[in-house]
Design a protein around this motif. Structure first.
Motif, PDB file in Angstrom:
ATOM      1  N   VAL A  92     -12.671 -10.335   9.080  1.00 38.18           N
ATOM      2  CA  VAL A  92     -13.131  -8.947   9.004  1.00 38.18           C
ATOM      3  C   VAL A  92     -13.680  -8.696   7.609  1.00 38.18           C
ATOM      4  O   VAL A  92     -12.974  -8.852   6.612  1.00 38.18           O
ATOM      5  CB  VAL A  92     -11.980  -7.964   9.290  1.00 38.18           C
ATOM      6  N   ILE A  93     -14.957  -8.298   7.531  1.00 37.90           N
ATOM      7  CA  ILE A  93     -15.607  -8.019   6.255  1.00 37.90           C
ATOM      8  C   ILE A  93     -15.771  -6.511   6.122  1.00 37.90           C
ATOM      9  O   ILE A  93     -16.429  -5.875   6.942  1.00 37.90           O
ATOM     10  CB  ILE A  93     -16.994  -8.699   6.178  1.00 37.90           C
ATOM     11  N   GLY A  94     -15.148  -5.931   5.110  1.00 44.11           N
ATOM     12  CA  GLY A  94     -15.234  -4.486   4.952  1.00 44.11           C
ATOM     13  C   GLY A  94     -14.310  -3.984   3.863  1.00 44.11           C
ATOM     14  O   GLY A  94     -13.830  -4.747   3.022  1.00 44.11           O
ATOM     15  N   GLY A  95     -14.032  -2.680   3.907  1.00 43.68           N
ATOM     16  CA  GLY A  95     -13.215  -2.049   2.889  1.00 43.68           C
ATOM     17  C   GLY A  95     -11.825  -1.709   3.379  1.00 43.68           C
ATOM     18  O   GLY A  95     -11.297  -2.334   4.301  1.00 43.68           O
ATOM     19  N   ASP A  96     -11.251  -0.685   2.792  1.00 44.57           N
ATOM     20  CA  ASP A  96      -9.858  -0.314   3.049  1.00 44.57           C
ATOM     21  C   ASP A  96      -9.585  -0.042   4.527  1.00 44.57           C
ATOM     22  O   ASP A  96      -8.619  -0.557   5.097  1.00 44.57           O
ATOM     23  CB  ASP A  96      -9.522   0.924   2.208  1.00 44.57           C
ATOM     24  N   GLY A  97     -10.429   0.768   5.164  1.00 43.93           N
ATOM     25  CA  GLY A  97     -10.223   1.082   6.574  1.00 43.93           C
ATOM     26  C   GLY A  97     -10.347  -0.142   7.456  1.00 43.93           C
ATOM     27  O   GLY A  97      -9.591  -0.305   8.428  1.00 43.93           O
ATOM     28  N   SER A  98     -11.282  -1.022   7.127  1.00 40.08           N
ATOM     29  CA  SER A  98     -11.463  -2.256   7.891  1.00 40.08           C
ATOM     30  C   SER A  98     -10.229  -3.140   7.770  1.00 40.08           C
ATOM     31  O   SER A  98      -9.794  -3.775   8.739  1.00 40.08           O
ATOM     32  CB  SER A  98     -12.687  -3.022   7.371  1.00 40.08           C
TER      33      SER A  98
ATOM     34  N   LEU B 276      -2.718  -3.604   0.807  1.00 41.32           N
ATOM     35  CA  LEU B 276      -2.903  -2.219   1.236  1.00 41.32           C
ATOM     36  C   LEU B 276      -1.858  -1.276   0.650  1.00 41.32           C
ATOM     37  O   LEU B 276      -2.072  -0.064   0.609  1.00 41.32           O
ATOM     38  CB  LEU B 276      -2.875  -2.141   2.764  1.00 41.32           C
ATOM     39  N   SER B 277      -0.736  -1.816   0.208  1.00 43.00           N
ATOM     40  CA  SER B 277       0.308  -0.970  -0.371  1.00 43.00           C
ATOM     41  C   SER B 277       0.073  -0.705  -1.849  1.00 43.00           C
ATOM     42  O   SER B 277       0.641   0.231  -2.426  1.00 43.00           O
ATOM     43  CB  SER B 277       1.685  -1.624  -0.187  1.00 43.00           C
ATOM     44  N   ARG B 278      -0.753  -1.529  -2.478  1.00 39.08           N
ATOM     45  CA  ARG B 278      -1.030  -1.360  -3.896  1.00 39.08           C
ATOM     46  C   ARG B 278      -2.117  -0.305  -4.125  1.00 39.08           C
ATOM     47  O   ARG B 278      -2.961  -0.077  -3.260  1.00 39.08           O
ATOM     48  CB  ARG B 278      -1.469  -2.690  -4.525  1.00 39.08           C
ATOM     49  N   LYS B 279      -2.095   0.302  -5.295  1.00 40.59           N
ATOM     50  CA  LYS B 279      -3.078   1.319  -5.637  1.00 40.59           C
ATOM     51  C   LYS B 279      -4.190   0.697  -6.471  1.00 40.59           C
ATOM     52  O   LYS B 279      -3.933  -0.104  -7.360  1.00 40.59           O
ATOM     53  CB  LYS B 279      -2.411   2.452  -6.416  1.00 40.59           C
ATOM     54  N   HIS B 280      -5.400   1.081  -6.154  1.00 36.56           N
ATOM     55  CA  HIS B 280      -6.534   0.611  -6.951  1.00 36.56           C
ATOM     56  C   HIS B 280      -6.411   1.124  -8.379  1.00 36.56           C
ATOM     57  O   HIS B 280      -6.092   2.296  -8.608  1.00 36.56           O
ATOM     58  CB  HIS B 280      -7.840   1.102  -6.341  1.00 36.56           C
TER      59      HIS B 280
ATOM     60  N   VAL C 126      -8.537 -16.261  -4.805  1.00 36.27           N
ATOM     61  CA  VAL C 126      -7.120 -16.012  -4.562  1.00 36.27           C
ATOM     62  C   VAL C 126      -6.962 -15.386  -3.177  1.00 36.27           C
ATOM     63  O   VAL C 126      -7.942 -15.018  -2.525  1.00 36.27           O
ATOM     64  CB  VAL C 126      -6.531 -15.056  -5.622  1.00 36.27           C
ATOM     65  N   TYR C 127      -5.723 -15.281  -2.737  1.00 39.63           N
ATOM     66  CA  TYR C 127      -5.452 -14.530  -1.513  1.00 39.63           C
ATOM     67  C   TYR C 127      -4.141 -13.769  -1.684  1.00 39.63           C
ATOM     68  O   TYR C 127      -3.278 -14.149  -2.478  1.00 39.63           O
ATOM     69  CB  TYR C 127      -5.406 -15.435  -0.277  1.00 39.63           C
ATOM     70  N   HIS C 128      -4.032 -12.668  -0.934  1.00 42.10           N
ATOM     71  CA  HIS C 128      -2.831 -11.833  -0.985  1.00 42.10           C
ATOM     72  C   HIS C 128      -2.463 -11.436   0.439  1.00 42.10           C
ATOM     73  O   HIS C 128      -3.329 -11.307   1.308  1.00 42.10           O
ATOM     74  CB  HIS C 128      -3.071 -10.577  -1.817  1.00 42.10           C
ATOM     75  N   ASP C 129      -1.197 -11.226   0.660  1.00 44.34           N
ATOM     76  CA  ASP C 129      -0.743 -10.695   1.940  1.00 44.34           C
ATOM     77  C   ASP C 129      -1.410  -9.344   2.165  1.00 44.34           C
ATOM     78  O   ASP C 129      -1.469  -8.511   1.257  1.00 44.34           O
ATOM     79  CB  ASP C 129       0.781 -10.556   1.929  1.00 44.34           C
ATOM     80  N   ILE C 130      -1.916  -9.119   3.351  1.00 48.39           N
ATOM     81  CA  ILE C 130      -2.680  -7.893   3.606  1.00 48.39           C
ATOM     82  C   ILE C 130      -1.811  -6.651   3.472  1.00 48.39           C
ATOM     83  O   ILE C 130      -2.274  -5.599   3.023  1.00 48.39           O
ATOM     84  CB  ILE C 130      -3.368  -7.955   4.995  1.00 48.39           C
ATOM     85  N   ASP C 131      -0.521  -6.756   3.816  1.00 47.79           N
ATOM     86  CA  ASP C 131       0.384  -5.616   3.654  1.00 47.79           C
ATOM     87  C   ASP C 131       0.525  -5.265   2.173  1.00 47.79           C
ATOM     88  O   ASP C 131       0.533  -4.091   1.787  1.00 47.79           O
ATOM     89  CB  ASP C 131       1.768  -5.927   4.251  1.00 47.79           C
ATOM     90  N   GLU C 132       0.640  -6.310   1.348  1.00 50.99           N
ATOM     91  CA  GLU C 132       0.768  -6.099  -0.095  1.00 50.99           C
ATOM     92  C   GLU C 132      -0.498  -5.458  -0.661  1.00 50.99           C
ATOM     93  O   GLU C 132      -0.438  -4.518  -1.457  1.00 50.99           O
ATOM     94  CB  GLU C 132       1.022  -7.437  -0.797  1.00 50.99           C
TER      95      GLU C 132
END
Length: 319
Positions: A99-105, A300-304, A292-298
């Motif tokens: 999936v290529i996109g932003g926060d909602g994606s 999305l839980s972090r603040k920009h 790099v890669y990160h867990d998607i839950d992590e």
């Protein structure tokens, strides 16, 4: 894994086509069948899915937008919508999704992962507001578009001795405003991540006036407020001839820069590598020029966050 899919969702960004190309060709290189899903999650639920060949992604690396098109979908936010999407993936025998996109994606990708479907997110948004990556696909191109526009506006501001307020995109993130404002020597930059007082903006303009400055550029991120409101307040309080330019969707278009093409190619290909090694529920990114890669839950839980040191520097240099 024999079949994978790729889709773009949310707002388009320059470089998405390069990322699609990388996913398709890297997949075919590894003897995978790759399926393009048209119109984002809405197309996924509708089964608008087609097998991609090498030629399907020929001559697109330099094009802005997305050849797979994009759409927003409220229905996919529901459990029923997500089940529809998974039914279509199973129908086509697709075993993994990029999936290529932003926060909602990414939130859609997160839901698919929770339902047990292997999904990987690739950050594509001009706002540069995805945690876990220094840069998102499209940010560099949009930044250069903004810089080019402000360069032109400054020519007119100088000729007519006017103050210009330039409103740029960034509902919750001030990266475009900060980077373009610093690159263009803006007198004032207003971003969501830093508190500001209108009195400070006025005081800075008055200091410029006192030393003989006859024109100024103020860059405002749209998430802070309307550029037109800023312009009216400045005109009212200082009796300055003020003009406002809202750059709008011109920032999303255009041929991607070399940086965005390379970044998109690297991230798209890396997403396929991760699917092949069994990783899922992650986002890929770049930090200190390393993938790099990160867990998607992590993620999305972090603040920009933004580099406030750059913000301070912009104030120091525009005294």
């Amino acid at each position: 894994m024999k079949r994978i899919g790729v889709l773009t969702s949310g707002g388009d960004s320059p470089g998405m086509n390069a990322a699609i190309r990388a996913v398709v060709r890297k997949g075919i290189y590894h003897n995978l069948e790759v399926y393009g899903i048209y119109y984002g999650y809405a197309g996924l639920m509708a089964g608008d899915i087609k097998k991609m060949e090498l030629g399907s992604v020929g001559d697109i690396i330099h094009r802005g937008g997305t050849m797979l098109y994009t759409a927003r979908s409220e229905e996919f936010k529901t459990l029923e919508g997500q089940k529809k999407g998974i039914e279509q993936l199973n129908k086509f025998g697709i075993e993994g999704l990029v999936v290529i996109g932003g926060d909602g994606s990414f939130r859609g990708a997160q839901k698919l992962t929770e339902h047990g479907f292997p999904t990987i997110g690739v950050p594509g948004t001009i706002d540069n507001d995805i945690p876990g990556t220094d840069f998102t696909i499209g940010f560099d191109t949009a930044l250069n578009t903004v810089i080019d526009a402000i360069d032109k506006i400054r020519d007119t501001a100088t000729s007519h001795e006017r103050t210009y307020v330039v409103e740029v995109m960034g509902r919750h993130a001030g990266d475009l405003a900060l980077w373009s404002g610093l690159a263009d020597g803006a007198e004032t930059i207003v971003i969501p991540e830093a508190d500001y007082e209108m009195s400070d903006v006025i005081a800075r303009l008055k200091r410029g006036q006192d030393r003989g400055k006859k024109h100024s550029i103020i860059v405002v991120a749209e998430g802070v407020g309307s550029g037109f409101e800023f312009g009216e307040r400045i005109k009212k309080e200082m009796n300055l001839e003020t003009r406002v330019t809202v750059l709008g969707h011109i920032q999303r278009g255009g041929s991607p820069t070399a940086f965005d093409r390379v970044l998109a190619s690297r991230l798209g290909a890396k997403a396929v590598d991760h699917l092949l090694t069994g990783k899922a529920g992650i986002t890929v990114g770049i930090e200190k020029n390393e993938l790099v890669y990160h867990d998607i839950d992590e993620a999305l839980s972090r603040k920009h966050t933004i580099d406030l040191g750059m913000y301070t520097l912009s104030q120091e240099l525009s005294i």
